[in-house]
Scaffold this motif. Structure first.
Motif, PDB file in Angstrom:
ATOM      1  N   LEU A  15       0.837  -1.218   0.000  1.00  0.00           N
ATOM      2  CA  LEU A  15       0.000   0.000   0.000  1.00  0.00           C
ATOM      3  C   LEU A  15       0.868   1.263   0.000  1.00  0.00           C
ATOM      4  N   LEU A  16       1.988   1.208   0.706  1.00  0.00           N
ATOM      5  CA  LEU A  16       2.861   2.396   0.756  1.00  0.00           C
ATOM      6  C   LEU A  16       3.423   2.737  -0.620  1.00  0.00           C
ATOM      7  N   SER A  17       3.544   1.709  -1.490  1.00  0.00           N
ATOM      8  CA  SER A  17       4.126   2.010  -2.802  1.00  0.00           C
ATOM      9  C   SER A  17       3.050   2.115  -3.887  1.00  0.00           C
ATOM     10  N   TYR A  18       1.798   2.033  -3.491  1.00  0.00           N
ATOM     11  CA  TYR A  18       0.694   2.094  -4.455  1.00  0.00           C
ATOM     12  C   TYR A  18       0.651   3.474  -5.103  1.00  0.00           C
TER      13      TYR A  18
ATOM     14  N   SER B 112       6.229   8.518  14.575  1.00  0.00           N
ATOM     15  CA  SER B 112       7.548   8.417  13.967  1.00  0.00           C
ATOM     16  C   SER B 112       7.791   9.510  12.942  1.00  0.00           C
ATOM     17  N   LEU B 113       9.045   9.582  12.558  1.00  0.00           N
ATOM     18  CA  LEU B 113       9.483  10.538  11.542  1.00  0.00           C
ATOM     19  C   LEU B 113       9.510   9.820  10.210  1.00  0.00           C
ATOM     20  N   VAL B 114       9.095  10.503   9.163  1.00  0.00           N
ATOM     21  CA  VAL B 114       9.080   9.907   7.837  1.00  0.00           C
ATOM     22  C   VAL B 114      10.161  10.558   6.978  1.00  0.00           C
ATOM     23  N   GLY B 115      11.016   9.709   6.401  1.00  0.00           N
ATOM     24  CA  GLY B 115      12.056  10.231   5.515  1.00  0.00           C
ATOM     25  C   GLY B 115      13.419  10.311   6.175  1.00  0.00           C
ATOM     26  N   LEU B 116      13.587   9.626   7.287  1.00  0.00           N
ATOM     27  CA  LEU B 116      14.909   9.606   7.929  1.00  0.00           C
ATOM     28  C   LEU B 116      15.899   8.901   6.999  1.00  0.00           C
ATOM     29  N   PRO B 117      17.134   9.383   6.923  1.00  0.00           N
ATOM     30  CA  PRO B 117      18.115   8.689   6.086  1.00  0.00           C
ATOM     31  C   PRO B 117      18.254   7.232   6.553  1.00  0.00           C
ATOM     32  N   GLY B 118      18.183   6.319   5.596  1.00  0.00           N
ATOM     33  CA  GLY B 118      18.325   4.898   5.937  1.00  0.00           C
ATOM     34  C   GLY B 118      16.995   4.214   6.184  1.00  0.00           C
ATOM     35  N   GLN B 119      15.902   4.981   6.199  1.00  0.00           N
ATOM     36  CA  GLN B 119      14.592   4.377   6.443  1.00  0.00           C
ATOM     37  C   GLN B 119      14.083   3.711   5.153  1.00  0.00           C
TER      38      GLN B 119
ATOM     39  N   PRO C  33       7.036  14.690   8.622  1.00  0.00           N
ATOM     40  CA  PRO C  33       8.219  14.506   7.781  1.00  0.00           C
ATOM     41  C   PRO C  33       9.481  14.905   8.537  1.00  0.00           C
ATOM     42  N   PHE C  34      10.570  14.201   8.277  1.00  0.00           N
ATOM     43  CA  PHE C  34      11.875  14.647   8.776  1.00  0.00           C
ATOM     44  C   PHE C  34      12.241  15.915   8.011  1.00  0.00           C
ATOM     45  N   ILE C  35      12.647  16.954   8.742  1.00  0.00           N
ATOM     46  CA  ILE C  35      13.062  18.213   8.108  1.00  0.00           C
ATOM     47  C   ILE C  35      14.513  18.466   8.513  1.00  0.00           C
ATOM     48  N   PRO C  36      15.441  18.470   7.538  1.00  0.00           N
ATOM     49  CA  PRO C  36      16.853  18.652   7.912  1.00  0.00           C
ATOM     50  C   PRO C  36      17.062  19.979   8.622  1.00  0.00           C
TER      51      PRO C  36
ATOM     52  N   GLU D 218       3.914  13.361   0.667  1.00  0.00           N
ATOM     53  CA  GLU D 218       2.989  12.304   0.254  1.00  0.00           C
ATOM     54  C   GLU D 218       3.166  11.032   1.094  1.00  0.00           C
ATOM     55  N   MET D 219       4.412  10.723   1.432  1.00  0.00           N
ATOM     56  CA  MET D 219       4.638   9.526   2.245  1.00  0.00           C
ATOM     57  C   MET D 219       4.059   9.718   3.656  1.00  0.00           C
ATOM     58  N   VAL D 220       4.142  10.951   4.168  1.00  0.00           N
ATOM     59  CA  VAL D 220       3.531  11.235   5.480  1.00  0.00           C
ATOM     60  C   VAL D 220       2.018  11.003   5.386  1.00  0.00           C
ATOM     61  N   LEU D 221       1.419  11.484   4.299  1.00  0.00           N
ATOM     62  CA  LEU D 221      -0.034  11.324   4.151  1.00  0.00           C
ATOM     63  C   LEU D 221      -0.418   9.846   4.049  1.00  0.00           C
TER      64      LEU D 221
END
Ligand code: 5AD
Length: 348
Positions: free
Chosen positions: A25-28, A197-204, A228-231, A246-249
């Motif tokens: 579903l996450l990659s749909y 959780s944070l979305v978009g962390l490096p290595g996730q 979202p992870f914000i640098p 979009e991944m957060v949503l």
């Protein structure tokens, strides 16, 4: 494709899905279908009310060194502040005066405040007839118990990521096991317990995000905050890529489908990453917004991630913006304390 739609139908009915299903579903590539399913389930289980929680960021001192966070102890470029007890109580009064029924006390892990001092503050704020949420990090079980006895109702402690390796890589000197234990202690002590959780962390990876959702379900979290992870400049991750809105949503909508009756904010980090963040979050399963009640000068210094100072609005302006969004989305303002289940109103 049909397979994916079947998976979604099943999830809508049972609120159960396995890791592989979540990854699919996450990659749909038609996430709108997932978003509208989440919106439908949100309406069915928690209705149209949006609960507001007044956020008081009472200290930006922190003894931790989380790789993503601008308030990490080693970031010397941050001007540190902490509110006095009186300032905290005044902010709480202002929030209560604007009919906010929950006060959230959030801070870095600042060892300046003793647990007994925090208990005194909690007791005084409770006199304002509000629910209290604490978000002050990891503490021994006995300290959580004291804060609960003082009247705190809820506690937010994000797991940040459910991958032990990623967690321990990003949180020097901290243990994943202790984080998990803290969350189970909070639940056990009767707090409405929030994680996220944070979305978009490096290595996730998508598999790790799927595990995050399964962790929320296993804990039976009462609240979930996802952003979202914000640098952030001045941190080891300052040059990394930001998490995708979009991944957060997608994560928000799947969280709503997995845990249909929880409270879930459209987070500030989402609103910082996208000017329509609050609105988008509310349309994919969120039912909470956390306006900031602090003094603007302090807000500017609470830089867990960079934010545009021009976006720092007074409480009144934040509330009128929220009202507009609610109108657009035919949503209503929650007037109750906004607990997860009606029966837990007894705690007040
Ligand atoms: N980007 C996005 N969210 C962050 N947080 C801390 N630093 C960042 C960042 N750089 C989040 C963490 C924490 C919450 C209070 O803020 O998830 O739990």
């Amino acid at each position: 494709m049909d397979n994916i739609l079947e998976l979604l139908e099943e999830l809508k009915k049972t609120h159960y899905i396995d890791r592989d299903g979540i990854v699919k579903l996450l990659s749909y590539d038609r996430p709108e279908v997932i978003f509208s399913a989440a919106d439908e389930i949100r309406k069915k289980y928690v209705g149209n009310d949006v609960h507001l929680r007044g956020l008081i960021e009472f200290s930006n001192y922190c003894c931790r060194s989380c790789f993503y966070c601008g308030l990490r102890a080693m970031n010397r470029s941050v001007q540190r502040y902490r509110l006095s007890e009186e300032e905290i109580l005044n902010a709480a009064k202002i929030a209560a005066g604007h009919n906010l029924k929950t006060i959230v006390l959030q801070g870095g892990e600042d060892k300046f405040f003793s647990v007994s001092e925090l208990c005194r503050i909690v007791e005084k704020i409770k006199n304002l007839d509000v629910a209290i949420t604490l978000s002050i990090g990891e503490l021994p079980r006995e300290s959580y118990a004291e804060l609960k006895r003082a009247g705190a109702d809820r506690y937010l402690l994000r797991i940040e990521t459910s991958s032990r390796d990623l967690y321990e890589g990003l949180h020097p000197g901290m243990s994943f096991e202790n984080r998990v234990n803290c969350l189970y202690n909070l639940k056990d002590l009767g707090f409405e317990t929030g994680t996220g959780s944070l979305v978009g962390l490096p290595g996730q990876t998508p598999e790790i995000l799927a595990e995050d959702l399964l962790f929320f379900k296993k804990l039976d979290a009462d609240m979930i905050g996802i952003g979202p992870f914000i640098p952030c400049p001045g941190t080891p991750l300052e040059n990394e890529k930001a998490g995708k809105v979009e991944m957060v949503l997608k994560m928000l909508s799947l969280t709503r489908l997995i845990l249909p009756d929880i409270n879930m904010p459209a987070t500030t980090a989402l609103a910082v990453s996208d000017t329509c963040g609050h609105s988008k979050g509310l349309s994919v399963g969120a039912n909470v917004i956390m306006p900031n009640v602090g003094n603007i000068e302090y807000k500017k210094l609470y830089k867990i991630y960079p934010k545009d100072n021009a976006l720092e609005l007074t409480l009144k302006d934040q509330l009128s913006n929220i009202e507009k969004i609610l109108k657009q989305q035919q949503r209503t303002l929650g007037k109750s304390y906004g607990y997860r289940k009606k029966s837990s109103m007894q705690t007040i």
